[in-house]
Design an enzyme around this catalytic site. Structure first.
Site, short mmCIF file in Angstrom:
data_model
loop_
_atom_site.label_atom_id
_atom_site.label_comp_id
_atom_site.label_asym_id
_atom_site.label_seq_id
_atom_site.Cartn_x
_atom_site.Cartn_y
_atom_site.Cartn_z
N HIS A 1 34.41 52.67 24.64
CA HIS A 1 35.87 52.87 24.32
C HIS A 1 36.38 52.16 23.32
O HIS A 1 36.24 50.87 23.38
CB HIS A 1 36.79 52.85 25.64
CG HIS A 1 36.80 53.75 26.49
ND1 HIS A 1 37.68 54.17 27.69
CD2 HIS A 1 35.70 54.91 26.84
CE1 HIS A 1 37.25 55.20 28.17
NE2 HIS A 1 36.25 55.48 27.61
N TYR B 1 47.29 52.64 30.51
CA TYR B 1 48.10 51.88 31.50
C TYR B 1 49.65 52.13 31.13
O TYR B 1 50.26 52.12 30.09
CB TYR B 1 47.88 50.53 30.76
CG TYR B 1 46.72 50.04 30.99
CD1 TYR B 1 46.08 49.19 32.30
CD2 TYR B 1 45.44 50.03 30.40
CE1 TYR B 1 45.09 48.53 32.48
CE2 TYR B 1 44.36 49.33 30.30
CZ TYR B 1 44.15 48.59 31.64
OH TYR B 1 42.83 48.07 31.91
N LYS C 1 39.47 42.08 34.19
CA LYS C 1 38.74 40.71 33.65
C LYS C 1 37.82 40.15 34.75
O LYS C 1 37.13 39.05 34.51
CB LYS C 1 39.75 39.82 33.52
CG LYS C 1 40.42 40.07 32.09
CD LYS C 1 39.31 39.86 31.03
CE LYS C 1 39.60 40.73 29.71
NZ LYS C 1 38.44 41.58 29.24
P1 RFL Z 1 31.99 39.83 45.25
O1 RFL Z 1 31.73 41.29 44.34
O2 RFL Z 1 32.93 39.79 45.97
O3 RFL Z 1 30.63 39.71 45.79
C1 RFL Z 1 30.41 38.66 46.80
C2 RFL Z 1 29.32 39.02 47.75
O4 RFL Z 1 29.09 37.77 48.75
C3 RFL Z 1 28.87 38.34 50.01
N1 RFL Z 1 29.39 37.28 50.90
C4 RFL Z 1 28.52 36.44 51.42
N2 RFL Z 1 27.10 36.75 51.51
C5 RFL Z 1 26.63 35.57 52.42
N3 RFL Z 1 27.30 34.88 53.32
C6 RFL Z 1 28.62 34.76 53.07
N4 RFL Z 1 29.31 33.91 53.94
C7 RFL Z 1 29.21 35.77 52.34
N5 RFL Z 1 30.55 35.87 52.02
C8 RFL Z 1 30.83 36.98 51.38
C9 RFL Z 1 29.93 39.69 50.03
O5 RFL Z 1 29.81 40.41 51.07
C10 RFL Z 1 29.71 40.10 48.48
O6 RFL Z 1 28.56 41.13 48.67
O7 RFL Z 1 32.08 38.81 44.05
P2 RFL Z 1 31.25 38.53 42.74
O8 RFL Z 1 29.81 39.00 42.81
O9 RFL Z 1 31.63 37.31 42.14
O10 RFL Z 1 31.91 39.71 41.70
C11 RFL Z 1 33.26 39.63 41.39
C12 RFL Z 1 33.80 41.13 41.10
O11 RFL Z 1 33.36 41.96 42.36
C13 RFL Z 1 35.26 41.05 40.92
O12 RFL Z 1 35.56 40.13 40.04
C14 RFL Z 1 35.74 42.75 40.21
O13 RFL Z 1 35.30 43.58 41.03
C15 RFL Z 1 37.31 42.85 39.95
N6 RFL Z 1 37.63 43.92 39.35
C16 RFL Z 1 37.36 44.21 38.08
N7 RFL Z 1 36.74 43.52 37.27
C17 RFL Z 1 36.14 43.67 35.95
O14 RFL Z 1 35.71 43.08 35.12
N8 RFL Z 1 36.83 44.96 35.40
C18 RFL Z 1 37.23 45.77 36.17
O15 RFL Z 1 37.81 46.86 35.53
C19 RFL Z 1 37.76 45.56 37.37
N9 RFL Z 1 38.56 46.45 38.25
C20 RFL Z 1 38.18 44.72 40.09
C21 RFL Z 1 38.83 46.31 39.69
C22 RFL Z 1 38.53 44.52 41.45
C23 RFL Z 1 39.30 45.37 42.13
N10 RFL Z 1 39.67 45.23 43.59
C24 RFL Z 1 39.37 46.02 44.72
C25 RFL Z 1 39.73 43.82 43.95
C26 RFL Z 1 39.54 46.86 40.28
C27 RFL Z 1 39.78 46.65 41.54
C28 RFL Z 1 40.52 47.82 42.23
C1 PHB Z 2 38.81 50.77 36.94
O1 PHB Z 2 38.32 51.86 36.26
O2 PHB Z 2 38.70 50.68 37.94
C2 PHB Z 2 39.88 49.81 36.20
C3 PHB Z 2 39.97 49.82 34.84
C4 PHB Z 2 40.97 48.96 34.24
C5 PHB Z 2 41.49 47.89 34.89
C6 PHB Z 2 41.23 48.00 36.13
C7 PHB Z 2 40.24 48.72 36.98
O3 PHB Z 2 42.38 46.93 34.24
#
Ligand code: RFL
Ligand code: PHB
Length: 389
Positions: free
Chosen positions: A72, A200, A296
């Site tokens: 994009h 957005y 992020k």
């Molecule tokens: P995670 O993905 O939470 O993974 C951690 C893992 O650790 C396990 N765990 C354990 N394992 C062993 N022993 C324990 N005691 C444990 N406790 C927990 C868990 O089961 C899990 O599998 O952390 P990690 O790897 O640091 O990754 C971070 C990302 O997942 C997170 O920052 C992103 O998803 C945030 N996020 C986005 N980030 C982006 O860069 N671009 C995006 O577009 C974006 N969109 C989003 C998002 C997060 C969202 N939500 C649901 C919070 C959109 C949403 C809606």
């Molecule tokens: C997504 O596609 O899940 C998404 C995209 C942009 C954002 C957050 C989530 O800022």
């Protein structure tokens, strides 16, 4: 069992670190609390910076990402019936990439399985012992059976609710937090995206975001109350509300359909300092959370992983602890800049319960400034495509 690096958490941070270390012959064991299917069912990030792609290249896991990602060149921002585009490529020379976190994680699991690197699923009762000394070890259980791993270093990649951060004593740990008074209700639907780039939207009824995974899979979010549950929202009610929060030209183009996933995420800004305690290093959501506005979270996790990988590599290849000693300060410098951007972008686009008419006018003035001022657009674009590592 003995390994060089014990990695707590088999989400994207933990798996990426494991694969990067593997390319340098550094052994690791990944411990994951859930099953692989459970980890792969979490719908999260969609927009990735080029730094993530470069790390996936370096880890040898980027073939599918390179072939299937959607590049994009910009994004749309709307307010009321107004909308404008920020051109990332013109302003910074770089696009962003649409490729779901589910796919990133799947690619990393495939790579881990190919290389035969150990992952233990369904682990419970994880305790990190001796991280402030020279001989750390992890104890845990699987199906009630006790296990132990001795290691040189522990990487805490276990997300916001994990045990790694809690292992750092309160006398050392400082936490900074901002909780937002709303959440995001997100749905995934097998429908074409409303626009070729993300939209957005700031509206009187609250924030909305039109995103996607591919040409037949859309991801949409609306700001919702923290007391809402996904079951309160029928698909029809979601689509109706979304249409009311985006300009008519997008609402008219919106193709609706049944949701295949629906969930609510609260919004939070959070940083813990330091990100290292002795031989324990925190990475990703274990150390910091950003509101999803600006995409992020995973991208910041990736920059932590890169700093830690380089530090550990330097340690094992040359015996120097300079990289691991500088890890926390270096990671936090970038983390705080990303926190600022995500907070700012959230503040620009959401409706707050205590917002006055004055506050709303200021928001509109800022949107109009962003619309018309190239320097402001460039600052936004540089943050969105990703600050340098
Ligand atoms: P995670 O993905 O939470 O993974 C951690 C893992 O650790 C396990 N765990 C354990 N394992 C062993 N022993 C324990 N005691 C444990 N406790 C927990 C868990 O089961 C899990 O599998 O952390 P990690 O790897 O640091 O990754 C971070 C990302 O997942 C997170 O920052 C992103 O998803 C945030 N996020 C986005 N980030 C982006 O860069 N671009 C995006 O577009 C974006 N969109 C989003 C998002 C997060 C969202 N939500 C649901 C919070 C959109 C949403 C809606
Ligand atoms: C997504 O596609 O899940 C998404 C995209 C942009 C954002 C957050 C989530 O800022």
């Amino acid at each position: 069992m003995r390994t060089q690096v014990a990695i707590i958490g088999g989400g994207p941070s933990g798996l990426l670190l494991a694969q990067l270390l593997h390319t340098r012959g550094i052994e690791s064991v990944v411990l994951e609390r859930k099953t692989k299917d459970y980890v792969l069912s979490r719908i999260r990030a969609g927009v990735l910076e080029r730094g993530m792609l470069q790390l996936m290249d370096e880890a040898g896991c980027s073939d599918r990402m390179r072939a299937e990602n959607y590049s994009h060149d910009g994004t749309y921002i709307s307010y009321g019936e107004e909308s404008f585009r920020i051109d990332f490529v013109v302003l910074t020379g770089h696009p962003v990439m649409v490729y779901g976190q589910t796919e990133v994680t799947r690619d990393l699991y495939d790579a881990r399985e190919k290389t035969g690197g150990p992952i233990e699923f369904n682990v419970d009762d994880v305790v990190i012992n001796g991280a402030d000394g020279d001989t750390p070890y992890i104890t845990y259980t699987v199906d009630g059976q006790p296990r132990r791993i001795d290691c040189d270093f522990v990487a805490g990649c276990d997300g916001f609710h994990g045990v790694s951060r809690q292992t750092i004593p309160l006398s050392v740990r400082r936490e900074y937090e901002k909780v937002y008074p709303f959440g995001w209700l997100g749905i995934l639907s097998e429908t074409p995206p409303v626009n070729h780039e993300l939209v957005y939207s700031n509206s009187n009824r609250g924030f909305a975001l039109c995103s996607m995974r591919n040409e037949q899979l859309s991801r949409h979010y609306i700001q919702c109350s923290l007391s809402d549950s996904p079951d309160d929202w029928t698909d029809a009610a979601f689509w109706e509300e979304l249409k009311r929060r985006i300009p008519t030209k997008f609402a008219d183009a919106l193709v609706t359909g049944p949701s295949v996933e629906k969930s609510i995420a609260p919004l939070r800004s959070f940083v813990t300092e330091p990100m290292r305690w002795g031989r324990l290093f925190l990475c990703g959501d274990a150390a910091h959370i950003v509101p999803p506005t600006g995409a992020k979270g995973l991208n910041t996790a990736a920059s932590d992983v890169q700093y830690l990988y380089n530090g550990l590599r330097q340690f094992y290849e040359s015996g120097s602890s300079e990289g691991i000693d500088g890890y926390s300060a270096k990671a936090l410098l970038r983390v705080w800049k990303t926190e600022r951007f995500s907070w700012w972008f959230s503040s620009l686009l959401h409706r707050y319960p205590d917002q006055s008419e004055f506050d709303i006018r200021i928001q509109v003035a800022e949107l109009e400034f962003l619309r018309s001022n190239e320097a402001a657009q460039r600052a936004m674009a540089e943050n969105y495509v990703g600050l340098p590592y």
